[in-house]
Design a protein around this motif. Structure first.
Motif, PDB file in Angstrom:
ATOM      1  N   ASN A   1       1.069  -6.371  -1.305  1.00 54.00           N
ATOM      2  CA  ASN A   1       1.474  -6.313   0.108  1.00 54.00           C
ATOM      3  C   ASN A   1       2.074  -7.645   0.564  1.00 54.00           C
ATOM      4  O   ASN A   1       3.019  -7.672   1.351  1.00 54.00           O
ATOM      5  CB  ASN A   1       0.285  -5.941   0.993  1.00 54.00           C
ATOM      6  CG  ASN A   1      -0.098  -4.479   0.850  1.00 54.00           C
ATOM      7  OD1 ASN A   1       0.750  -3.638   0.534  1.00 54.00           O
ATOM      8  ND2 ASN A   1      -1.365  -4.165   1.070  1.00 54.00           N
TER       9      ASN A   1
ATOM     10  N   MET B   1      -3.833  -5.179  -4.696  1.00 53.84           N
ATOM     11  CA  MET B   1      -3.140  -4.450  -3.624  1.00 53.84           C
ATOM     12  C   MET B   1      -2.725  -5.415  -2.507  1.00 53.84           C
ATOM     13  O   MET B   1      -1.607  -5.349  -1.998  1.00 53.84           O
ATOM     14  CB  MET B   1      -4.079  -3.369  -3.079  1.00 53.84           C
ATOM     15  CG  MET B   1      -3.471  -2.518  -1.996  1.00 53.84           C
ATOM     16  SD  MET B   1      -2.325  -1.270  -2.628  1.00 53.84           S
ATOM     17  CE  MET B   1      -3.470   0.039  -3.067  1.00 53.84           C
TER      18      MET B   1
ATOM     19  N   MET C   1       0.735   6.530  -5.091  1.00 54.14           N
ATOM     20  CA  MET C   1       0.677   5.078  -4.861  1.00 54.14           C
ATOM     21  C   MET C   1       0.976   4.754  -3.394  1.00 54.14           C
ATOM     22  O   MET C   1       0.286   3.921  -2.779  1.00 54.14           O
ATOM     23  CB  MET C   1       1.701   4.389  -5.778  1.00 54.14           C
ATOM     24  CG  MET C   1       1.749   2.875  -5.624  1.00 54.14           C
ATOM     25  SD  MET C   1       0.232   2.040  -6.165  1.00 54.14           S
ATOM     26  CE  MET C   1       0.428   0.461  -5.341  1.00 54.14           C
TER      27      MET C   1
ATOM     28  N   MET D   1      -1.965   5.638  -1.408  1.00 53.28           N
ATOM     29  CA  MET D   1      -3.091   4.747  -1.666  1.00 53.28           C
ATOM     30  C   MET D   1      -2.913   3.434  -0.892  1.00 53.28           C
ATOM     31  O   MET D   1      -3.868   2.910  -0.315  1.00 53.28           O
ATOM     32  CB  MET D   1      -3.184   4.485  -3.169  1.00 53.28           C
ATOM     33  CG  MET D   1      -4.542   4.091  -3.660  1.00 53.28           C
ATOM     34  SD  MET D   1      -4.659   4.382  -5.437  1.00 53.28           S
ATOM     35  CE  MET D   1      -4.916   2.743  -6.002  1.00 53.28           C
ATOM     36  N   ARG D   2      -1.701   2.932  -0.871  1.00 54.43           N
ATOM     37  CA  ARG D   2      -1.446   1.700  -0.104  1.00 54.43           C
ATOM     38  C   ARG D   2      -1.743   1.926   1.363  1.00 54.43           C
ATOM     39  O   ARG D   2      -2.361   1.089   2.025  1.00 54.43           O
ATOM     40  CB  ARG D   2       0.021   1.260  -0.261  1.00 54.43           C
ATOM     41  CG  ARG D   2       0.296   0.527  -1.546  1.00 54.43           C
ATOM     42  CD  ARG D   2       1.754   0.119  -1.661  1.00 54.43           C
ATOM     43  NE  ARG D   2       2.032  -1.176  -1.030  1.00 54.43           N
ATOM     44  CZ  ARG D   2       3.060  -1.955  -1.348  1.00 54.43           C
ATOM     45  NH1 ARG D   2       3.900  -1.575  -2.287  1.00 54.43           N
ATOM     46  NH2 ARG D   2       3.256  -3.089  -0.740  1.00 54.43           N
TER      47      ARG D   2
ATOM     48  N   GLU E   1      -9.279 -13.923   8.763  1.00 49.55           N
ATOM     49  CA  GLU E   1     -10.370 -14.816   9.133  1.00 49.55           C
ATOM     50  C   GLU E   1     -10.331 -16.145   8.392  1.00 49.55           C
ATOM     51  O   GLU E   1     -11.149 -17.031   8.634  1.00 49.55           O
ATOM     52  CB  GLU E   1     -11.716 -14.111   8.916  1.00 49.55           C
ATOM     53  CG  GLU E   1     -12.229 -14.102   7.481  1.00 49.55           C
ATOM     54  CD  GLU E   1     -11.492 -13.127   6.577  1.00 49.55           C
ATOM     55  OE1 GLU E   1     -10.483 -12.529   7.001  1.00 49.55           O
ATOM     56  OE2 GLU E   1     -11.905 -12.979   5.413  1.00 49.55           O
TER      57      GLU E   1
ATOM     58  N   VAL F   1      -5.553   2.202   1.910  1.00 52.56           N
ATOM     59  CA  VAL F   1      -6.238   0.906   1.838  1.00 52.56           C
ATOM     60  C   VAL F   1      -5.975   0.104   3.118  1.00 52.56           C
ATOM     61  O   VAL F   1      -6.890  -0.463   3.716  1.00 52.56           O
ATOM     62  CB  VAL F   1      -5.787   0.102   0.596  1.00 52.56           C
ATOM     63  CG1 VAL F   1      -6.337  -1.316   0.637  1.00 52.56           C
ATOM     64  CG2 VAL F   1      -6.250   0.800  -0.682  1.00 52.56           C
ATOM     65  N   GLN F   2      -4.721   0.094   3.554  1.00 49.29           N
ATOM     66  CA  GLN F   2      -4.395  -0.681   4.750  1.00 49.29           C
ATOM     67  C   GLN F   2      -5.092  -0.130   5.986  1.00 49.29           C
ATOM     68  O   GLN F   2      -5.648  -0.887   6.783  1.00 49.29           O
ATOM     69  CB  GLN F   2      -2.882  -0.719   4.968  1.00 49.29           C
ATOM     70  CG  GLN F   2      -2.213  -1.727   4.031  1.00 49.29           C
ATOM     71  CD  GLN F   2      -0.739  -1.907   4.293  1.00 49.29           C
ATOM     72  OE1 GLN F   2      -0.063  -0.978   4.704  1.00 49.29           O
ATOM     73  NE2 GLN F   2      -0.237  -3.098   4.042  1.00 49.29           N
TER      74      GLN F   2
ATOM     75  N   ARG G   1     -13.054  -6.709   3.899  1.00 52.50           N
ATOM     76  CA  ARG G   1     -13.275  -8.141   4.036  1.00 52.50           C
ATOM     77  C   ARG G   1     -14.526  -8.413   4.863  1.00 52.50           C
ATOM     78  O   ARG G   1     -14.750  -7.773   5.862  1.00 52.50           O
ATOM     79  CB  ARG G   1     -12.079  -8.810   4.700  1.00 52.50           C
ATOM     80  CG  ARG G   1     -10.770  -8.561   3.990  1.00 52.50           C
ATOM     81  CD  ARG G   1      -9.678  -9.446   4.544  1.00 52.50           C
ATOM     82  NE  ARG G   1      -9.969 -10.825   4.250  1.00 52.50           N
ATOM     83  CZ  ARG G   1      -9.754 -11.391   3.076  1.00 52.50           C
ATOM     84  NH1 ARG G   1      -9.231 -10.692   2.105  1.00 52.50           N
ATOM     85  NH2 ARG G   1     -10.049 -12.647   2.875  1.00 52.50           N
TER      86      ARG G   1
ATOM     87  N   ARG H   1      -8.880  -0.834   5.854  1.00 51.52           N
ATOM     88  CA  ARG H   1      -9.219  -2.228   6.153  1.00 51.52           C
ATOM     89  C   ARG H   1      -8.961  -2.557   7.610  1.00 51.52           C
ATOM     90  O   ARG H   1      -9.537  -3.491   8.155  1.00 51.52           O
ATOM     91  CB  ARG H   1      -8.448  -3.163   5.216  1.00 51.52           C
ATOM     92  CG  ARG H   1      -9.009  -3.060   3.799  1.00 51.52           C
ATOM     93  CD  ARG H   1      -8.364  -4.015   2.829  1.00 51.52           C
ATOM     94  NE  ARG H   1      -9.105  -3.958   1.563  1.00 51.52           N
ATOM     95  CZ  ARG H   1      -8.603  -4.289   0.388  1.00 51.52           C
ATOM     96  NH1 ARG H   1      -7.365  -4.726   0.298  1.00 51.52           N
ATOM     97  NH2 ARG H   1      -9.342  -4.201  -0.701  1.00 51.52           N
TER      98      ARG H   1
END
Lengths: 399, 85
Positions: free
Chosen positions: B45, B41, A294, A297-298, B20, A301-302, A273, A305
């Motif tokens: 979540n 994704m 999977m 992968m989750r 944000e 990604v978390q 982001r 980020r």
């Protein structure tokens, strides 16, 4: 006695700043434990250790910038403990850090040239990574900040107080391990090098993924959200399986030659982001079942980020997959991340009229692209590789 | 749990994904995926988080009903209502 060294976390990294120790002398560690946090252009990276044993001595203090390969700590390995011996001199090829990982084709970086003697561990104040970053960004001298953290450490709130609390909300909420400007610099360096050095060729292939989509819908209908699969997982899995059969796309091009990798560690391109990008490794993506893939992968990604990538995830990818997801466009042409030799691109899945058995019907179509290194492979092999991935996506049950 | 509580919970979970973004400023009838720049994704979540927090298991087929803030609140309220009955 083994040494734990400053790892190289990318071809362009020359030095890193040690910002946090998670172990102290006497602590026991096992392979894969996170022992320290190093700040690099890519953000704060959690550093794993690759040998089990006991931490003997910390050699580099906090907030010290040292070259790649510098010993950071000494470890008494389990083997030594078992033998009841303690080597008097550090062994030259201690396989503890990434940079000195086992001399397999997987080692992401060549062992560093003889490391410079470790700089004396300067006694400095403890400062949390987030506090350091904020102070750096705002030009605050840390020596004038009043510490309130544990063991006299300066924490984020201390710097904030010094700033008079005038910190933008967005800055407060941003994940602590992410510095998007530094990340952009790192992306620029890697991509410029790629375009300079790697003679890319590009192939494109449209694949009908209707069967995969239907299979996913069926599976997910009876699963709670935590266990649901995304088509991205099928894509990564099919690339991993195909890469095992086509070794010319999986590995590293270094020092004028290609080193294929037996392991398949798929780098997953993850948008961050605010405008950042990282492609950490999903380890052994060809060896794990789809559900496990999977889940991982989750998690990947978390963590990415949130600015919590691990050192091995940064340096290990042997091939990369980038996918635009459902809101993107139909086609993308990736730029190879050196020293890798291939990147697969998946556009968004679209409904298109398609001919099947002589009749036209609506099908779900995805455009896959391959960007590959012409020093290593040719379009012929690339075409077979892409076709194989397309075939694998026709049989999701076998993924 | 009334609609306001649900709206608050939904907003909090969305903010966990897109910290944000000022949710007060977005169009409650607009596409959240666009407004918050979230991918599949992130959306999964979000669905997981709602499941854990409110006990509402949202099937994949119903995802399109949750792509706006108003839609998500209405959907969850209806599901919670039917669970109580």
């Amino acid at each position: 006695m083994a040494e734990f060294r400053m790892p190289s976390l990318g071809a362009d990294m020359e030095a890193g700043t040690l910002v946090e120790w998670l172990v102290k002398p006497g602590d026991r560690v096992k392979r894969g434990d996170i022992v320290a946090v190093v700040e690099t252009q890519k953000g704060a990276i959690e550093i794993e250790i690759f040998e089990a044993g006991k931490i003997e001595q910390i050699l580099v203090g906090l907030n010290t910038n040292v070259p790649v390969g510098t010993p950071l700590a000494r470890i008494q390995t389990e083997r030594e403990e078992a033998a009841g011996t303690v080597a008097t001199a550090p062994s030259p090829a201690a396989p503890v850090a990434l940079s000195a990982a086992p001399p397999s084709i997987l080692a992401p970086v060549a062992p560093p040239s003889p490391p410079a003697p470790p700089p004396a561990a300067v006694a400095r104040r403890r400062v949390s990574p987030a506090a350091r970053r904020l102070a750096g960004a705002q030009g605050i001298d840390l020596s004038i900040v009043t510490a309130s953290g544990p063991a006299g450490a300066i924490i984020y709130a201390d710097v904030e107080r010094r700033l008079g609390g005038a910190v933008a909300d967005a800055e407060k909420k941003r994940a602590p391990g992410l510095d998007l400007d530094a990340m952009r610099t790192a992306i620029a360096a890697a991509m410029a090098r790629s375009k300079r050095e790697i003679p890319h060729y590009y192939l494109e292939h449209q694949v009908d993924v209707t069967v995969s989509e239907q299979w996913l819908t069926q599976k997910n209908a009876v699963r709670p959200p935590d266990e649901r699969l995304l088509i991205g997982a099928l894509m990564v899995r099919s690339v991993a399986l195909a890469a095992r059969r086509f070794p010319a796309f999986n590995g590293f091009y270094r020092d004028g030659k290609f080193e294929p990798s037996r392991a398949v560690h798929v780098g997953v391109a993850i948008a961050i982001r605010g405008g950042g990008l990282a492609a950490p490794a999903l380890h052994d993506a060809d060896q794990i079942q789809l559900d496990e893939l999977m889940t991982r992968m989750r998690d990947l990604v978390q963590r990415t980020r949130a600015g919590r990538i691990r050192s091995s995830e940064i340096s290990d990818p042997t091939i990369t997959v980038t996918s635009l997801g459902e809101r993107g466009v139909e086609t993308l042409y990736g730029i190879i991340y050196p020293p890798q030799v291939a990147i697969l691109g998946f556009g968004k899945v679209v409904r298109r009229p398609w001919v099947i058995d002589g009749a036209i019907g609506p099908r779900s179509i995805v455009t896959m692209t391959l960007s590959a290194d012409h020093r290593v492979s040719d379009g012929h092999a690339g075409a077979l590789f892409l076709a194989e991935i397309g075939m694998l996506l026709q049989e999701p049950d076998k993924l | 749990m009334n609609d306001l509580d649900i709206r608050k919970a939904v907003k909090e979970e969305l903010n966990n994904i897109a910290p944000e973004i000022d949710l007060a400023a977005i169009d409650p009838a607009g596409d959240l995926r666009e407004a918050l720049d979230i991918d599949s994704m992130d959306f999964l979540n979000f669905i997981s988080a709602i499941h854990h927090r409110l006990g509402v298991d949202i099937p994949e087929l119903d995802y399109p009903k949750l792509v706006t803030l108003d839609g998500a609140v209405a959907y969850i309220a209806a599901r919670l209502g039917s669970i109580r009955k």
